[in-house]
Design a protein around this motif. Structure first.
Motif, short mmCIF file in Angstrom:
data_model
loop_
_atom_site.label_atom_id
_atom_site.label_comp_id
_atom_site.label_asym_id
_atom_site.label_seq_id
_atom_site.Cartn_x
_atom_site.Cartn_y
_atom_site.Cartn_z
N ALA A 1 -95.54 9.59 -3.18
CA ALA A 1 -95.50 10.73 -4.11
C ALA A 1 -95.16 10.20 -5.49
CB ALA A 1 -94.47 11.76 -3.66
N ARG A 2 -95.91 10.66 -6.47
CA ARG A 2 -95.71 10.25 -7.86
C ARG A 2 -95.88 11.46 -8.76
NH1 ARG A 2 -94.07 6.45 -5.69
NH2 ARG A 2 -94.51 4.22 -6.03
N ARG A 3 -95.28 11.37 -9.94
CA ARG A 3 -95.52 12.39 -10.97
C ARG A 3 -96.23 11.73 -12.14
NH1 ARG A 3 -91.61 17.15 -13.29
NH2 ARG A 3 -92.97 17.82 -14.99
N HIS A 4 -97.38 12.31 -12.53
CA HIS A 4 -98.16 11.84 -13.67
C HIS A 4 -98.22 12.97 -14.68
CE1 HIS A 4 -99.59 8.40 -11.24
NE2 HIS A 4 -99.62 9.27 -10.25
N THR A 5 -97.47 12.85 -15.75
CA THR A 5 -97.36 13.88 -16.79
C THR A 5 -97.06 15.23 -16.12
OG1 THR A 5 -99.78 14.18 -16.86
CG2 THR A 5 -98.82 12.62 -18.41
N ASP A 6 -98.02 16.15 -16.06
CA ASP A 6 -97.75 17.48 -15.50
C ASP A 6 -98.37 17.64 -14.11
OD1 ASP A 6 -100.37 17.42 -16.23
OD2 ASP A 6 -100.41 19.40 -17.14
N LEU A 7 -98.50 16.53 -13.38
CA LEU A 7 -99.16 16.56 -12.08
C LEU A 7 -98.36 15.74 -11.08
CD1 LEU A 7 -101.93 17.85 -11.23
CD2 LEU A 7 -102.86 15.55 -11.34
N ILE A 8 -98.10 16.32 -9.91
CA ILE A 8 -97.49 15.59 -8.80
C ILE A 8 -98.59 15.27 -7.79
CG2 ILE A 8 -95.95 15.77 -6.81
CD1 ILE A 8 -93.99 17.23 -8.50
N THR A 9 -98.70 14.01 -7.44
CA THR A 9 -99.71 13.60 -6.47
C THR A 9 -99.03 13.15 -5.19
OG1 THR A 9 -99.75 11.30 -7.27
CG2 THR A 9 -101.26 12.85 -8.31
N LEU A 10 -99.57 13.59 -4.08
CA LEU A 10 -99.10 13.20 -2.75
C LEU A 10 -100.23 12.50 -2.02
CD1 LEU A 10 -97.51 16.62 -1.73
CD2 LEU A 10 -96.34 14.72 -2.81
N THR A 11 -99.90 11.38 -1.40
CA THR A 11 -100.89 10.64 -0.63
C THR A 11 -100.30 10.33 0.74
OG1 THR A 11 -101.75 9.60 -2.64
CG2 THR A 11 -102.34 8.59 -0.55
N VAL A 12 -100.99 10.74 1.79
CA VAL A 12 -100.59 10.43 3.17
C VAL A 12 -101.74 9.67 3.81
CG1 VAL A 12 -99.79 11.33 5.37
CG2 VAL A 12 -99.20 12.53 3.25
N ARG A 13 -101.46 8.46 4.26
CA ARG A 13 -102.49 7.58 4.81
C ARG A 13 -102.08 7.13 6.21
NH1 ARG A 13 -105.50 4.25 1.35
NH2 ARG A 13 -103.86 4.60 -0.19
N ASP A 14 -103.04 7.08 7.12
CA ASP A 14 -102.77 6.52 8.44
C ASP A 14 -103.94 5.64 8.86
OD1 ASP A 14 -104.69 7.91 10.39
OD2 ASP A 14 -103.75 9.65 9.47
N ASP A 15 -103.69 4.76 9.83
CA ASP A 15 -104.71 3.81 10.28
C ASP A 15 -105.38 4.26 11.57
OD1 ASP A 15 -102.60 3.48 11.98
OD2 ASP A 15 -102.60 1.28 11.91
N GLY A 16 -105.45 5.57 11.78
CA GLY A 16 -106.01 6.09 13.02
C GLY A 16 -107.53 6.01 13.07
N ARG A 17 -108.09 6.72 14.04
CA ARG A 17 -109.53 6.63 14.28
C ARG A 17 -110.36 7.50 13.36
NH1 ARG A 17 -107.34 8.57 19.06
NH2 ARG A 17 -107.25 10.85 19.22
N GLY A 18 -109.71 8.31 12.51
CA GLY A 18 -110.44 9.12 11.54
C GLY A 18 -111.15 10.29 12.18
#
Length: 406
Positions: free
Chosen positions: A346-363
């Motif tokens: 999770a990061r904040r870029h100016t007026d935006l919070i971005t969330l990234t969830v990644r996994d190594d599953g089978r998709g």
């Protein structure tokens, strides 16, 4: 993070901007604006002169009508060209013709506010915008080059070469900044702005936000009632059973049954405690998103690497949305993906919070498959955010969420 427009790219680390395509996209946007503006100006001025000078009334009327409708093709090209510096498309504001045929199309277009608004934009573009494009390009590129070439005619003016060389690196930032400003002005003038539709959309957004807030408040009340009511009663009952076990004859069937009941009750208390945490975790209220996600990762069936770096706590509704996005994504990864590890950022870029969830599953994650992604998308949309999912067969799965934080 993939930026959606030139403004977002410019707001980040200035050195990183030079490693992206945004300066080149901005340059192409301004160059095409100058070329298209010059050609359109010549064509429309020619049509106006021909229309007023025509001795045949019908011909003159047709030419002037073509000028009046010129905003439609001009702005259509502008909306297409805008994608160079703004990846979010501007929808076409025109409604379908009320009657079939050319006359029906003409009648509808002449009675639309959008047609005249687009004509106004065309007038502004031809009298101001493309000229400013030209001046910005001349100032950012031509002036430094001319200054650098000054020593060719006057060898004693070699310091000007250094001055021009110092001015040239500023060109990408100047070009990108004006391209972003021009794109914002273009979007403002070309986006559909029907008042009634705008009020309806505003009411829908407000209603959706109120429903989400009411739902969160109800979750907090349930969590409080579970923790302060049912959970405390069960703990008290567990203590009483423990005392009953002490009073029963050791090794008797009654003692064994009481001990088994105490074990089952302890499991029920633990399950209730996990349930109350899932309804609304106390760590989220007391310590914020990072602490709540750390607790979530510690209880997850997958090893989860947590990397949350927010300079300050976001507003409570936004923080709650972010938590449940991460919680649902990790639950999906553990249940459906066959993953061996996951990562949360999770990061904040100016007026935006971005969330990234990644996994190594089978998709192969599909929102239509009932994995909770549809509900997640609705919750993110209620916060005026965006949700994107990349989950090709074979993996990995990447969930990217952007939440505005004003």
């Amino acid at each position: 993070m993939r930026h959606r427009n030139a403004w977002q790219a410019l707001a980040q680390n200035p050195l990183k901007l030079l490693r992206t395509s945004w300066p080149w996209r901005s340059l192409a946007y301004l160059l095409s604006g100058v070329a298209f503006g010059a050609v359109t100006t010549l064509v429309l001025v020619g049509l106006l002169i021909a229309g007023f000078a025509s001795l045949v009334v019908l011909v003159g009327a047709v030419l002037l009508l073509a000028v009046a409708l010129s905003g439609i093709p001009v702005t259509r090209f502008e909306r297409w060209r805008l994608r160079l510096v703004d990846l979010d498309p501007v929808p076409d504001p025109h409604r379908p013709p009320e009657r079939p045929g050319p006359r029906g199309w003409l009648h509808t277009r002449l009675h639309e506010q959008a047609t005249w608004r687009e004509l106004g934009f065309t007038a502004v573009s031809l009298t101001a915008l493309w000229w400013v494009d030209f001046l910005v390009l001349a100032f950012a590129l031509a002036v430094p080059v001319l200054v650098m070439l000054s020593p060719v005619d006057d060898p004693g003016a070699w310091p000007l070469f250094v001055v021009g060389l110092c001015l040239l690196p500023a060109a990408p930032y100047t070009i990108t900044a004006w391209a972003g400003a021009r794109a914002a002005a273009t979007r403002l003038m070309l986006a559909p702005r029907d008042d009634e539709l705008g009020r309806q959309l505003t009411d829908v957004r407000a209603s959706r936000t109120r429903l989400v807030d009411a739902f969160d408040a109800e979750r907090r009340r349930i969590e409080r009632d579970l923790h302060d009511g049912a959970q405390q009663r069960l703990v008290s009952l567990n203590v009483r059973l423990g005392l009953a076990v002490l009073d029963a004859e050791p090794g008797s069937p009654l003692a064994a049954q009481l001990a088994d009941a105490q074990t089952q009750l302890a499991l029920a208390v633990e399950e209730l405690r996990d349930l109350s945490r899932g309804v609304h975790p106390k760590a989220l209220t007391d310590h914020g998103l990072a602490a709540a996600v750390e607790n979530l990762a510690a209880r997850s069936a997958l090893p989860v690497a947590v990397d949350i770096d927010l300079p300050a706590r976001p507003p409570a509704p936004l923080e709650t949305t972010a938590y449940y996005v991460i919680s649902e994504a990790l639950t999906n990864a553990a249940k459906h993906s066959g993953a061996t590890r996951a990562q949360v950022q999770a990061r904040r870029h100016t007026d935006l919070i971005t969330l990234t969830v990644r996994d190594d599953g089978r998709g192969g994650a599909d929102p239509e498959a009932g994995t909770g992604l549809t509900g997640l998308a609705d919750r993110v949309a209620a916060a005026d955010g965006r949700l994107r999912l990349s989950s090709p067969p074979g993996g990995p799965t990447l969930l990217h969420v952007e939440l505005p934080c004003r």
